[in-house]
Design a protein around this motif. Sequence first.
Motif, short mmCIF file in Angstrom:
data_model
loop_
_atom_site.label_atom_id
_atom_site.label_comp_id
_atom_site.label_asym_id
_atom_site.label_seq_id
_atom_site.Cartn_x
_atom_site.Cartn_y
_atom_site.Cartn_z
N ASP A 1 0.86 -1.19 0.00
CA ASP A 1 0.00 0.00 0.00
C ASP A 1 0.89 1.24 0.00
O ASP A 1 1.50 1.56 1.02
N GLU A 2 1.00 1.89 -1.15
CA GLU A 2 1.85 3.09 -1.32
C GLU A 2 3.27 2.86 -0.79
O GLU A 2 3.76 3.61 0.06
N PRO A 3 3.97 1.84 -1.27
CA PRO A 3 5.27 1.49 -0.69
C PRO A 3 6.35 2.55 -0.88
O PRO A 3 7.34 2.56 -0.15
N THR A 4 6.18 3.44 -1.87
CA THR A 4 7.18 4.48 -2.09
C THR A 4 6.63 5.87 -1.77
O THR A 4 7.27 6.88 -2.02
N GLY A 5 5.43 5.92 -1.21
CA GLY A 5 4.76 7.20 -1.00
C GLY A 5 5.41 8.10 0.02
O GLY A 5 5.19 9.31 0.02
N ASN A 6 6.24 7.53 0.89
CA ASN A 6 6.88 8.31 1.95
C ASN A 6 8.37 8.53 1.69
O ASN A 6 9.11 8.90 2.60
N LEU A 7 8.80 8.28 0.42
CA LEU A 7 10.22 8.35 0.09
C LEU A 7 10.47 9.43 -0.95
O LEU A 7 9.62 9.77 -1.76
N ASP A 8 11.71 9.98 -0.94
CA ASP A 8 12.08 10.92 -1.98
C ASP A 8 12.26 10.17 -3.30
O ASP A 8 12.32 8.93 -3.33
N ASN A 9 12.33 10.91 -4.40
CA ASN A 9 12.34 10.28 -5.73
C ASN A 9 13.49 9.31 -5.91
O ASN A 9 13.32 8.21 -6.46
N HIS A 10 14.68 9.69 -5.48
CA HIS A 10 15.85 8.83 -5.67
C HIS A 10 15.69 7.53 -4.90
O HIS A 10 15.91 6.43 -5.44
N THR A 11 15.28 7.64 -3.63
CA THR A 11 15.10 6.44 -2.81
C THR A 11 13.96 5.59 -3.34
O THR A 11 14.03 4.36 -3.35
N ALA A 12 12.89 6.25 -3.80
CA ALA A 12 11.76 5.52 -4.37
C ALA A 12 12.20 4.71 -5.58
O ALA A 12 11.78 3.55 -5.76
N ASN A 13 13.04 5.29 -6.43
CA ASN A 13 13.55 4.57 -7.60
C ASN A 13 14.37 3.36 -7.18
O ASN A 13 14.28 2.29 -7.79
N ASP A 14 15.18 3.53 -6.14
CA ASP A 14 15.99 2.41 -5.63
C ASP A 14 15.08 1.28 -5.14
O ASP A 14 15.35 0.10 -5.40
N VAL A 15 14.02 1.63 -4.43
CA VAL A 15 13.10 0.62 -3.91
C VAL A 15 12.37 -0.07 -5.07
O VAL A 15 12.16 -1.29 -5.06
N GLN A 16 12.00 0.70 -6.10
CA GLN A 16 11.36 0.10 -7.28
C GLN A 16 12.29 -0.91 -7.95
O GLN A 16 11.86 -2.01 -8.34
N ASP A 17 13.56 -0.54 -8.09
CA ASP A 17 14.53 -1.45 -8.69
C ASP A 17 14.68 -2.72 -7.85
O ASP A 17 14.79 -3.83 -8.38
N LEU A 18 14.67 -2.53 -6.53
CA LEU A 18 14.79 -3.67 -5.62
C LEU A 18 13.60 -4.61 -5.78
O LEU A 18 13.77 -5.84 -5.87
N MET A 19 12.40 -4.06 -5.84
CA MET A 19 11.21 -4.90 -5.99
C MET A 19 11.25 -5.69 -7.29
O MET A 19 10.88 -6.87 -7.33
N ALA A 20 11.71 -5.05 -8.36
CA ALA A 20 11.80 -5.74 -9.65
C ALA A 20 12.80 -6.90 -9.58
O ALA A 20 12.54 -8.00 -10.10
N ARG A 21 13.93 -6.66 -8.91
CA ARG A 21 14.94 -7.72 -8.80
C ARG A 21 14.44 -8.88 -7.95
O ARG A 21 14.62 -10.06 -8.31
#
Length: 232
Positions: free
Chosen positions: A171-191
């Motif tokens: 539920d909104e897993p990147t909603g509380n993160l800045d753009n750079h950190t959100a991108n890192d988390v997105q990459d992590l989820m994909a991996r």
Amino acid sequence: MNSKAVLVCDAVGKVYTEAGSALEVLKDVCLTITEGERISIMGTSGSGKSTLLNILGGLEAPTQGEVCVGGESLYSVSEEKRAQIRNRQLGFVYQFHHLLPEFDAVENVAMPLLLGKVAINEARTRAQEMLKAVGLSARLTHKPAQLSGGERQRVAIARALVTQPACVLMDEPTGNLDNHTANDVQDLMARLNQEFRTSFIIVTHDAELAHRMDRVLELREGGLHPLTKDTA
């Protein structure tokens, strides 16, 4: 390629009654998630996204319909059995990490295993391995207050994956993160999706995150509707 269904939502409806008035939030929602599939659910505030996620996760009973996870019904069983299915088959990640502040990263990640009656030494070993998988091998003994926002969310993702669930609900897993950190988390989820073949259902307002999923759905007027990635 034939992929088995890990979660099936069949004709789910949800009606809240307040002050004698009925509010229909969900109606005849049908959804099938296959192994390794990643979907995003978008929609305006108040459209019922979090309610749907709670129903899919066995946290809130629907007014009608059924949800099956790994072939097992969530709502025609006892609360004890439902809790066992949640612990074994599902993982959860929220906008706010909900880590326990008095425990370090390993202890937080090991918690679902301990609740599932895994021996403490095995639980700690598996928690350490999962934290290393999300890039936190140097933060094993750090408590949440000693971690950055992105690191705390990585711990939360490790906790969701440590039981090797069939599906992780976010539920909104990147909603509380800045753009750079959100991108890192997105990459992590994909991996992690590629590595563990875990399915993901992600509720988000983030169009970029939604675009990276296999399917994009919109919840409106109580129902799920497919979106093309161009309009997500």
